[in-house]
Design a protein around this motif. Structure first.
Motif, PDB file in Angstrom:
ATOM      1  N   ALA A   1     -32.386  11.453  34.595  1.00 50.56           N
ATOM      2  CA  ALA A   1     -31.083  12.106  34.666  1.00 50.56           C
ATOM      3  C   ALA A   1     -30.325  11.960  33.349  1.00 50.56           C
ATOM      4  CB  ALA A   1     -30.267  11.527  35.819  1.00 50.56           C
ATOM      5  N   LYS A   2     -30.427  10.791  32.738  1.00 50.44           N
ATOM      6  CA  LYS A   2     -29.770  10.550  31.448  1.00 50.44           C
ATOM      7  C   LYS A   2     -30.339  11.472  30.378  1.00 50.44           C
ATOM      8  CE  LYS A   2     -26.800   7.197  32.210  1.00 50.44           C
ATOM      9  NZ  LYS A   2     -25.343   7.388  31.953  1.00 50.44           N
ATOM     10  N   ARG A   3     -31.657  11.657  30.405  1.00 52.74           N
ATOM     11  CA  ARG A   3     -32.293  12.536  29.424  1.00 52.74           C
ATOM     12  C   ARG A   3     -31.805  13.967  29.577  1.00 52.74           C
ATOM     13  NH1 ARG A   3     -36.273  16.005  29.870  1.00 52.74           N
ATOM     14  NH2 ARG A   3     -36.925  15.194  31.891  1.00 52.74           N
ATOM     15  N   LEU A   4     -31.747  14.456  30.792  1.00 57.61           N
ATOM     16  CA  LEU A   4     -31.308  15.828  31.027  1.00 57.61           C
ATOM     17  C   LEU A   4     -29.850  16.022  30.624  1.00 57.61           C
ATOM     18  CD1 LEU A   4     -33.022  16.503  34.482  1.00 57.61           C
ATOM     19  CD2 LEU A   4     -33.664  17.452  32.260  1.00 57.61           C
ATOM     20  N   ALA A   5     -29.008  15.024  30.935  1.00 58.35           N
ATOM     21  CA  ALA A   5     -27.598  15.108  30.563  1.00 58.35           C
ATOM     22  C   ALA A   5     -27.438  15.101  29.054  1.00 58.35           C
ATOM     23  CB  ALA A   5     -26.826  13.949  31.194  1.00 58.35           C
ATOM     24  N   PHE A   6     -28.250  14.284  28.377  1.00 59.00           N
ATOM     25  CA  PHE A   6     -28.211  14.218  26.919  1.00 59.00           C
ATOM     26  C   PHE A   6     -28.565  15.571  26.314  1.00 59.00           C
ATOM     27  CE2 PHE A   6     -30.038  13.633  22.753  1.00 59.00           C
ATOM     28  CZ  PHE A   6     -29.191  12.714  22.150  1.00 59.00           C
TER      29      PHE A   6
ATOM     30  N   TYR B   1     -25.770   8.624  17.267  1.00 59.03           N
ATOM     31  CA  TYR B   1     -26.190   9.903  17.844  1.00 59.03           C
ATOM     32  C   TYR B   1     -26.688   9.763  19.282  1.00 59.03           C
ATOM     33  CZ  TYR B   1     -29.045  14.128  18.485  1.00 59.03           C
ATOM     34  OH  TYR B   1     -29.607  15.286  18.965  1.00 59.03           O
ATOM     35  N   TYR B   2     -27.431   8.697  19.556  1.00 58.42           N
ATOM     36  CA  TYR B   2     -28.064   8.559  20.868  1.00 58.42           C
ATOM     37  C   TYR B   2     -27.229   7.773  21.884  1.00 58.42           C
ATOM     38  CZ  TYR B   2     -32.491  10.452  19.093  1.00 58.42           C
ATOM     39  OH  TYR B   2     -33.466  11.275  18.593  1.00 58.42           O
ATOM     40  N   GLN B   3     -25.970   7.538  21.607  1.00 61.39           N
ATOM     41  CA  GLN B   3     -25.180   6.686  22.491  1.00 61.39           C
ATOM     42  C   GLN B   3     -25.029   7.264  23.897  1.00 61.39           C
ATOM     43  OE1 GLN B   3     -21.277   6.165  20.825  1.00 61.39           O
ATOM     44  NE2 GLN B   3     -20.750   8.341  20.895  1.00 61.39           N
ATOM     45  N   ARG B   4     -25.165   8.575  24.054  1.00 61.25           N
ATOM     46  CA  ARG B   4     -25.072   9.182  25.382  1.00 61.25           C
ATOM     47  C   ARG B   4     -26.252   8.809  26.280  1.00 61.25           C
ATOM     48  NH1 ARG B   4     -21.621  13.782  26.142  1.00 61.25           N
ATOM     49  NH2 ARG B   4     -20.196  13.997  24.377  1.00 61.25           N
ATOM     50  N   LEU B   5     -27.281   8.193  25.694  1.00 62.18           N
ATOM     51  CA  LEU B   5     -28.393   7.703  26.524  1.00 62.18           C
ATOM     52  C   LEU B   5     -28.051   6.389  27.212  1.00 62.18           C
ATOM     53  CD1 LEU B   5     -31.525   8.432  24.288  1.00 62.18           C
ATOM     54  CD2 LEU B   5     -30.810   9.645  26.360  1.00 62.18           C
ATOM     55  N   ASP B   6     -26.908   5.825  26.860  1.00 59.84           N
ATOM     56  CA  ASP B   6     -26.405   4.589  27.466  1.00 59.84           C
ATOM     57  C   ASP B   6     -27.439   3.461  27.405  1.00 59.84           C
ATOM     58  OD1 ASP B   6     -23.980   5.801  28.007  1.00 59.84           O
ATOM     59  OD2 ASP B   6     -24.586   6.465  30.000  1.00 59.84           O
ATOM     60  N   HIS B   7     -27.907   2.980  28.557  1.00 60.82           N
ATOM     61  CA  HIS B   7     -28.777   1.800  28.611  1.00 60.82           C
ATOM     62  C   HIS B   7     -30.168   2.052  28.040  1.00 60.82           C
ATOM     63  CE1 HIS B   7     -29.766   4.139  32.195  1.00 60.82           C
ATOM     64  NE2 HIS B   7     -30.903   3.467  32.280  1.00 60.82           N
ATOM     65  N   LEU B   8     -30.517   3.325  27.781  1.00 57.48           N
ATOM     66  CA  LEU B   8     -31.839   3.623  27.220  1.00 57.48           C
ATOM     67  C   LEU B   8     -31.875   3.403  25.714  1.00 57.48           C
ATOM     68  CD1 LEU B   8     -32.631   6.886  29.225  1.00 57.48           C
ATOM     69  CD2 LEU B   8     -33.187   4.510  29.810  1.00 57.48           C
ATOM     70  N   MET B   9     -30.724   3.095  25.122  1.00 61.02           N
ATOM     71  CA  MET B   9     -30.652   2.709  23.713  1.00 61.02           C
ATOM     72  C   MET B   9     -30.169   1.270  23.642  1.00 61.02           C
ATOM     73  SD  MET B   9     -28.605   4.420  20.468  1.00 61.02           S
ATOM     74  CE  MET B   9     -26.941   4.027  21.054  1.00 61.02           C
ATOM     75  N   GLN B  10     -30.952   0.425  22.995  1.00 61.33           N
ATOM     76  CA  GLN B  10     -30.634  -1.003  22.940  1.00 61.33           C
ATOM     77  C   GLN B  10     -30.917  -1.561  21.551  1.00 61.33           C
ATOM     78  OE1 GLN B  10     -29.361  -2.848  25.418  1.00 61.33           O
ATOM     79  NE2 GLN B  10     -29.560  -1.381  27.112  1.00 61.33           N
ATOM     80  N   LYS B  11     -30.045  -2.457  21.092  1.00 59.24           N
ATOM     81  CA  LYS B  11     -30.321  -3.186  19.856  1.00 59.24           C
ATOM     82  C   LYS B  11     -31.194  -4.405  20.128  1.00 59.24           C
ATOM     83  CE  LYS B  11     -26.382  -1.892  16.969  1.00 59.24           C
ATOM     84  NZ  LYS B  11     -25.213  -2.371  16.187  1.00 59.24           N
TER      85      LYS B  11
END
Length: 503
Positions: A474-479, A440-450
């Motif tokens: 910017a990533k948050r707003l786009a998400f 679900y959160y993959q659109r956050l890109d680098h803000l999601m990490q394993k």
């Protein structure tokens, strides 16, 4: 689908096909028996479903989730009144633990004279063991909002709710009032089930004694619920039904029986779709979802066109209200250093505790922070708050008051992350592998990490590097543009949907 998903949905379809001959009042009962409530407590079985060779045990081989959804589409359509006349009656809101409508929201947007709050007390007969729905049902009586009055069935006159003499309070009815003794019918169906089970001696699932007990008990609970729901809908004129989730057998039965009378149902989205297993199959007339992500997801997974609408959720409307908790008071009560930035970490009991511990250690070595730990579902302070002097419990503060007084949120893939973003807070997600993961959160890109170290690095960069902060914002707003529409309050969108369905 990966191996687990393929085996899981195929096994679920086997169960439906193998027992669909168990019928009560024209309804094939396995569609209402929630098989996952038996499967998931069985850790060994879940692990076995991840093995490719398990597919040799399964008759109905599915390759796409939408093929399973189509089976339920056909089931619901077969019980839907064709070309129904729009029924004049009450809007029924089924109040349970997952609905999470606040009392002020209900009272300010729904006419007490045109609304019934429905609760579900314990029905007669011992409920099926090991089902989450049954445990939830025991708590439902506590979920009924204030400013309501409970009316018993015997006091409803002339078969129409217009006779309720209420002006400023909503009526609450309980399905428990409509329960009755149907032991003879139950015995007949249970005996049929026992005969079927004998045919499956040696079956990889059905021959298990625990499964046999689960099935026999579930049939009883489902039949009681069908009978009570039919009697309720015969007794009360209803125009629309609102439920929290159709994974609950109570809500699933309510939606399907309503459809048989031409009454539309709306299923709210009770959390982000982190795993598909909690949201398929879709059953209601319309699923009211958070955003474009869910709408596209449901349609891709077989939901009928026109059966999904972007509504959001009324509980998120509270986020836009200014918190009454002042930051200075918040910091003082929790023992926070006012000179430090504050980060909230959302954890789920003991899950991933080593990763959370490592995250805190890495953050502590690189930046001075106040760290709050929000423990779910327990309200007790998490054990991590005892290990580090700068790690504190959120105590009993409401989640949205916490958001108003922190500078960032770190969470596992849960609804908390979305809520924090709606609250204009930067969010970092510790990704994890779950069965049926939807990313679900993959659109956050680098803000999601394993990787815990990399996630900690992103948090440090946010607080120390202006360009990293700008990119994260910017990533948050786009998400959010794709995940949640904040232009109009959810409750207004919901009432508009009800009007379109009923007028």
């Amino acid at each position: 689908m990966d191996t687990f998903q393929k085996n899981y949905w195929s096994l679920y379809l086997d169960f439906i096909r193998d027992f669909e001959g168990l019928i009560y009042r024209g309804y094939s009962l396995p569609y209402f028996c929630h098989l996952p409530s038996y499967l998931f407590p069985n850790t060994n079985l879940i692990q076995t479903l991840k093995k490719p060779e398990y597919s040799k045990n399964i008759t109905n081989q599915l390759h796409f989730q939408k093929d399973f959804q189509k089976v339920f589409n056909q089931f619901v359509q077969s019980h839907t009144l064709k070309q129904p006349n729009k029924v004049k009656g009450k809007v029924v809101i089924h109040i349970d633990k997952l609905l999470r409508f606040t009392t002020p929201a209900i009272m300010s947007h729904f006419d007490p004279k045109q609304t019934i709050l429905l609760s579900n007390g314990k029905l007669s007969g011992k409920p099926a063991a090991s089902t989450a729905e049954v445990k939830q049902a025991k708590k439902n009586s506590k979920a009924v909002p204030l400013n309501t009055v409970t009316i018993h069935q015997s006091k409803v006159k002339n078969n129409h709710p217009a006779n309720f003499k209420m002006t400023n309070k909503m009526v609450t009815l309980s399905l428990d009032n409509y329960g009755r003794n149907i032991d003879r019918d139950i015995s007949l169906v249970q005996n049929e089930a026992v005969k079927l089970l004998k045919k499956y001696e040696g079956h990889h699932l059905y021959s298990n004694n625990a499964f046999k007990k689960w099935l026999v008990n579930n049939l009883k609970v489902v039949m009681l619920q069908i009978d009570a729901t039919q009697r309720f809908l015969k007794h009360i004129a209803v125009s629309c039904v609102v439920v929290s989730t159709t994974h609950s057998y109570v809500n699933r039965i309510l939606a399907v029986v309503a459809a048989s009378k031409g009454i539309p149902s709306i299923c709210m989205q009770h959390g982000i779709i982190a795993s598909e297993l909690g949201y398929l199959p879709k059953v209601a007339t319309v699923d009211a979802v958070y955003g474009q992500y869910e709408k596209a997801w449901f349609l891709t997974h077989g939901a009928p066109e026109g059966s999904v609408e972007i509504i959001g959720h009324p509980r998120f409307d509270q986020i836009f209200q200014k918190s009454k908790v002042q930051r200075a008071v918040f910091q003082s009560k929790l023992g926070l250093d006012p000179k430090r930035k504050t980060v909230m970490i959302a954890v789920r009991g003991q899950e991933d505790i080593e990763q959370w511990r490592k995250l805190i250690q890495i953050l502590s070595k690189n930046i001075a922070l106040n760290i709050l730990v929000k423990n779910y579902p327990s309200r007790s302070p998490h054990e991590l708050t005892k290990e580090f002097p700068h790690v504190h419990s959120t105590m009993n503060y409401h989640l949205y008051d916490i958001f108003a007084n922190v500078d960032a949120v770190i969470a596992y893939p849960s609804t908390v992350g979305l809520e924090a973003m709606i609250s204009n807070k930067p969010v970092f997600i510790l990704d994890k592998d779950v069965n049926g993961n939807t990313a679900y959160y993959q659109r956050l890109d680098h803000l999601m990490q394993k990787n815990t170290r990399e996630l900690a690095n992103q948090v440090v960069q946010y607080f120390t590097n202006p360009s990293a902060k700008k990119l994260a914002d910017a990533k948050r707003l786009a998400f959010l543009q794709y995940a949640y529409n904040t232009e109009k309050k959810s409750m207004e969108r919901l009432t508009g949907l009800i009007q379109r369905l009923t007028r």
